[in-house]
Every structure is written in C-alpha cells, then in structure tokens.
Design a protein around this motif. Structure first.
Motif, mmCIF file in Angstrom:
data_model
loop_
_atom_site.group_PDB
_atom_site.id
_atom_site.type_symbol
_atom_site.label_atom_id
_atom_site.label_comp_id
_atom_site.label_asym_id
_atom_site.label_seq_id
_atom_site.Cartn_x
_atom_site.Cartn_y
_atom_site.Cartn_z
ATOM 1 N N THR A 1 24.919 2.758 18.486
ATOM 2 C CA THR A 1 24.470 4.063 17.954
ATOM 3 C C THR A 1 23.056 4.268 17.823
ATOM 4 O O THR A 1 22.352 3.434 17.021
ATOM 5 C CB THR A 1 25.235 4.048 16.624
ATOM 6 O OG1 THR A 1 26.600 3.742 16.732
ATOM 7 C CG2 THR A 1 24.828 5.336 15.780
ATOM 8 N N ILE A 2 22.478 5.332 18.553
ATOM 9 C CA ILE A 2 21.430 5.952 18.441
ATOM 10 C C ILE A 2 21.133 6.819 17.223
ATOM 11 O O ILE A 2 22.026 7.796 17.123
ATOM 12 C CB ILE A 2 20.634 6.334 19.585
ATOM 13 C CG1 ILE A 2 20.824 5.369 20.857
ATOM 14 C CG2 ILE A 2 19.405 6.882 19.541
ATOM 15 C CD1 ILE A 2 20.919 6.197 22.298
ATOM 16 N N GLY A 3 20.392 6.606 16.626
ATOM 17 C CA GLY A 3 20.248 7.608 15.369
ATOM 18 C C GLY A 3 19.010 8.369 15.128
ATOM 19 O O GLY A 3 17.810 8.074 15.651
ATOM 20 N N TRP A 4 19.018 9.824 14.668
ATOM 21 C CA TRP A 4 18.053 10.775 14.591
ATOM 22 C C TRP A 4 18.369 11.386 13.179
ATOM 23 O O TRP A 4 19.406 11.634 12.870
ATOM 24 C CB TRP A 4 17.920 11.671 15.607
ATOM 25 C CG TRP A 4 16.880 12.672 15.407
ATOM 26 C CD1 TRP A 4 15.604 12.637 15.912
ATOM 27 C CD2 TRP A 4 17.055 13.885 14.602
ATOM 28 N NE1 TRP A 4 14.694 13.643 15.401
ATOM 29 C CE2 TRP A 4 15.680 14.362 14.786
ATOM 30 C CE3 TRP A 4 17.906 14.609 14.047
ATOM 31 C CZ2 TRP A 4 15.294 15.762 14.259
ATOM 32 C CZ3 TRP A 4 17.414 15.914 13.276
ATOM 33 C CH2 TRP A 4 16.327 16.396 13.580
ATOM 34 N N THR A 5 17.380 11.494 12.310
ATOM 35 C CA THR A 5 17.439 12.281 11.044
ATOM 36 C C THR A 5 16.344 13.183 11.119
ATOM 37 O O THR A 5 15.275 13.010 11.261
ATOM 38 C CB THR A 5 17.470 11.352 9.621
ATOM 39 O OG1 THR A 5 17.818 12.285 8.571
ATOM 40 C CG2 THR A 5 16.314 10.477 9.446
ATOM 41 N N GLY A 6 16.441 14.493 10.328
ATOM 42 C CA GLY A 6 15.459 15.313 10.003
ATOM 43 C C GLY A 6 16.180 16.976 9.713
ATOM 44 O O GLY A 6 17.316 16.894 9.811
ATOM 45 N N THR A 7 15.016 17.953 9.256
ATOM 46 C CA THR A 7 15.738 18.938 9.202
ATOM 47 C C THR A 7 15.865 19.874 10.517
ATOM 48 O O THR A 7 15.455 19.162 11.538
ATOM 49 C CB THR A 7 15.005 19.760 8.295
ATOM 50 O OG1 THR A 7 13.530 19.921 9.127
ATOM 51 C CG2 THR A 7 14.757 19.024 6.682
ATOM 52 N N HIS A 8 16.647 21.179 10.360
ATOM 53 C CA HIS A 8 16.970 21.610 11.526
ATOM 54 C C HIS A 8 15.591 22.005 12.193
ATOM 55 O O HIS A 8 15.572 22.268 13.259
ATOM 56 C CB HIS A 8 17.695 22.895 11.172
ATOM 57 C CG HIS A 8 16.943 23.975 10.280
ATOM 58 N ND1 HIS A 8 16.681 23.877 9.183
ATOM 59 C CD2 HIS A 8 16.264 25.229 10.747
ATOM 60 C CE1 HIS A 8 15.936 24.861 8.607
ATOM 61 N NE2 HIS A 8 15.778 25.710 9.691
ATOM 62 N N SER A 9 14.577 22.142 11.525
ATOM 63 C CA SER A 9 13.229 22.826 12.082
ATOM 64 C C SER A 9 12.659 21.696 13.231
ATOM 65 O O SER A 9 11.721 22.092 13.970
ATOM 66 C CB SER A 9 12.462 23.062 10.974
ATOM 67 O OG SER A 9 12.042 21.856 10.175
ATOM 68 N N THR A 10 13.096 20.511 12.967
ATOM 69 C CA THR A 10 12.481 19.404 13.684
ATOM 70 C C THR A 10 13.336 18.817 14.768
ATOM 71 O O THR A 10 13.112 18.088 15.600
ATOM 72 C CB THR A 10 12.185 18.197 13.066
ATOM 73 O OG1 THR A 10 13.212 17.784 12.242
ATOM 74 C CG2 THR A 10 10.978 18.474 11.789
ATOM 75 N N MET A 11 14.759 19.452 14.746
ATOM 76 C CA MET A 11 15.590 19.284 15.780
ATOM 77 C C MET A 11 15.103 19.698 17.009
ATOM 78 O O MET A 11 15.765 18.840 18.238
ATOM 79 C CB MET A 11 17.009 19.936 15.388
ATOM 80 C CG MET A 11 18.230 19.097 15.943
ATOM 81 S SD MET A 11 19.756 19.780 15.412
ATOM 82 C CE MET A 11 19.645 19.372 13.727
ATOM 83 N N PRO A 12 14.628 20.681 17.460
ATOM 84 C CA PRO A 12 13.986 20.826 18.932
ATOM 85 C C PRO A 12 13.165 19.684 19.577
ATOM 86 O O PRO A 12 13.132 19.680 20.923
ATOM 87 C CB PRO A 12 13.306 22.156 18.881
ATOM 88 C CG PRO A 12 13.620 22.799 17.476
ATOM 89 C CD PRO A 12 13.871 21.714 16.425
ATOM 90 N N TYR A 13 12.664 18.883 18.860
ATOM 91 C CA TYR A 13 11.926 17.738 19.450
ATOM 92 C C TYR A 13 12.973 16.837 20.222
ATOM 93 O O TYR A 13 12.550 15.897 21.035
ATOM 94 C CB TYR A 13 11.231 16.916 18.239
ATOM 95 C CG TYR A 13 10.093 17.438 17.722
ATOM 96 C CD1 TYR A 13 9.014 17.860 18.702
ATOM 97 C CD2 TYR A 13 9.899 17.854 16.300
ATOM 98 C CE1 TYR A 13 7.878 18.571 18.071
ATOM 99 C CE2 TYR A 13 8.891 18.362 15.919
ATOM 100 C CZ TYR A 13 7.692 18.702 16.838
ATOM 101 O OH TYR A 13 6.833 19.459 16.156
#
Length: 354
Positions: free
Chosen positions: A190-202
């Motif tokens: 499992t590769i994980g990423w967390t953050g708000t929608h505003s940073t999802m484009p990264y």
C-alpha cells in the motif's frame, strides 16, 4: 500574560492551524498563559466552504465572520499579544491587523506556513480569489512584532519587511496523537497519500508511472482526503478524511508519498505529509522541493525522488524489499521526535511571546 489567537477556521478542523498553534494550547496553559481563540469561520460556514455553488450562503457567513471580527476589535485592549495565523480575514485589505497594530498598538505575532502572498485558490472559490488581497501579507509583516514562518523560504520573504523573523516549523504531537502501533502486514502493498483536494493535483504527474507499475505489480494507492480524486484507477482506494480515525487510516500505509512541482507555491510548503508519515514510522518518498530535503534523509528514513526514474526505482525497491520499511521505521520516528515534534519545539513556540 493574555493572548488573543485569530485563526481562519473552527478549532480542530484545519491541519494548518491544528499543527501550528492549536496543539500548543495546553502548553500555554501549563505556563500560566491565558488565551482567547476566535475563528473567522464558524463550524456551519466551514461545512459549506468548499462545496460548489451556495454563493449566497457563503456570502452571508463571510459577512457574519466580519461582524464577529469587528466586535472583537473593541476587546483587543485586554490582550498582551495577538497571534494571527495567516490573516485576520480571508478577503479584503488588512483592516483588522491595522487596527490591532496602529490603533491599539498591540504586539502581533504573525504566523504562516505557505507562500500566502501568491494566488493559489481552489476552483470552488475562484470568485473569492479575486478578493483575497494577497499582497496584504507584506504589510502585515511590517506591522508585526514578530513573524513566525514555517521554513527558511517563508522566512526569507518575511525578512524583506521585518527583521524579527522566527522559523517555527510545523510540528507533530508525538505523545497525544501521532503514536505508531504494531500493525498487521498489508496483504497488498500500500502506497499512501493524504491531503486536501487542493493539493491532489500534485499526484497527477506520477499517475502515468503508477499506471505502468500496475501492469507489473499488485499494489494499492490509498488516498485519504476530504474529497474523492477526480481520476479513476482500479488500484486507487479512497478514504474520506476523518479526524477521529485519521491515525488509524494513516497506518494502513506501507509507505507515504509527497510529490510536488518545483514552483514558488510548493517551495513554501512545510512538508506536513512527510512529517505525518514519518512520525508513524512510515518511510516517505518526496520531491526535492522546499523543506522536504531537510525532513527526509535520503536512504535513511525515505527517498528523495527528483525524476520519474527515481520514483520508479524507490517504489520498486520498497515493493521488492518489504524489510526495508522496518529498517527505516525507527529512523523515521527519531527524526520527527528530535526536530519536528511539539516537545522539541515547545520552547521555540513559547519564545514567540517574549
């Protein structure tokens, strides 16, 4: 000592103010420092802020926020310091900051952890973007007693307008919140990423790479956010961010990623994703942008990935060598405990008010 804290969002909701000032509130109390905490937005306003439409409702809540701030101005005389996180109001010129500094002549501690003098507003609030008045940041810096900046890049900006600048890093509560627990190994890597929608484009630039890896390896990309990603992939699993299950959800990751583009806005970021991962003994893979290269020690507690080849090599390395995660786990936790924890930074925070 009595402190007024002016923040944008309701207490306990937004990561920025949670991890820059709110988690120090008990420490203020332990030092016999009293405080009053007021957000610009109420809980009701916060619930609709990033929803599409509802312009009338948002406008009314913004007006209510201005009314609350206006009434509070008559009580500013009671406080020794005024701590302002990001801004006293989300739109318009810095009227409240001017009143506090020039009329009441109070000592402002001005805190920010992003390059907020640059325009970077979400699609949902593009109308408000025209009213943000981003250039007010320099004026607030000039009027402040001290500026609390999240990293060196932000500090260099503030130093153009104020010589009393303190680097106050975003920190992790390693005692009361981010406590790693023994967990069962994931069946699927499992590769994980967390953050708000505003940073999802990264995430977008590395999706083609993940698509290619998915043809060869079985893995999951776990995304924890306030909104579902717009891209659809079979290997993506989405968990809506929930404060009560945040730590439990983060620990479903084997490794955490933080890709960034190398631009002025990203350089101002304070590496919060990497800090969260590493505090929970999760190795971090990050782009070499801003403070990321200070947080992650390459090949010791994670990998700094500059090119697509770097990302592919690091991801493949973890996939094929799961023991590497355990090898890096303690180094991850130690780096946060020593340099980016509330305990290691509490004296630095308290000194803002001297």
């Amino acid at each position: 000592m009595n402190i007024l804290l002016l923040v944008p969002y309701p207490q306990g909701e937004a990561p920025s103010q949670r991890f820059r000032c709110e988690q120090y509130l008990n420490i203020l109390i332990s030092k016999n420092i009293t405080y009053h905490h007021q957000s610009f937005l109420t809980n009701q306003a916060w619930q609709i802020l990033y929803q599409p439409g509802k312009i009338l409702q948002k406008s009314l809540w913004i007006l209510y926020g201005f009314l609350r701030r206006f009434l509070l101005m008559f009580a500013v005389f009671r406080y020794d310091f005024v701590f302002i996180h990001r801004e006293a109001s989300p739109i318009g010129p810095p009227v409240f900051e001017w009143i506090i500094a020039k009329i009441w002549r109070k000592k402002i501690i001005y805190d920010f952890d992003d390059a907020i003098w640059l325009a970077n507003t979400s699609e949902q609030n593009k109308i408000a973007a025209r009213l943000k008045w981003h250039h007010k940041v320099s004026a607030i810096c000039k009027w402040s007693y001290k500026v609390s900046s999240g990293n060196r890049y932000l500090a260099d900006y503030a130093l153009q307008y104020n010589k009393n600048v303190v680097i106050n890093p975003t920190t992790i509560d390693t005692e009361g919140l981010h406590n790693p627990v023994n967990k069962k190994a994931n069946v699927v890597f499992t590769i994980g990423w967390t953050g708000t929608h505003s940073t999802m484009p990264y995430l977008t630039p590395i999706l083609p790479l993940l698509d290619e890896l998915a043809k060869k390896y079985a893995f999951k990309l776990l995304i924890i956010s306030n909104q579902k990603p717009e891209f659809d992939r079979q290997y993506v699993e989405f968990i809506k961010w929930n404060k009560s299950t945040e730590i439990e959800d983060l620990q479903k990751m084997d490794i955490g990623i933080m890709p960034l583009s190398d631009d002025k806005w990203a350089k101002g970021k304070c590496g919060f994703k990497a800090l969260q991962y590493m505090s929970l003994k999760i190795p971090a893979l990050v782009s070499p942008v801003g403070v990321n290269t200070e947080i992650v020690d390459h090949e010791l507690n994670g990998f700094i990935c500059e090119s697509s080849e770097d990302w592919e090599q690091a991801l493949t390395n973890f996939y094929k060598n799961p023991d590497l995660i355990e090898t890096m786990a303690e180094a991850c936790r130690k780096k946060i405990m020593d340099h980016y924890s509330v305990l290691s930074n509490k004296d630095n925070f308290i000194k803002l008010f001297t």
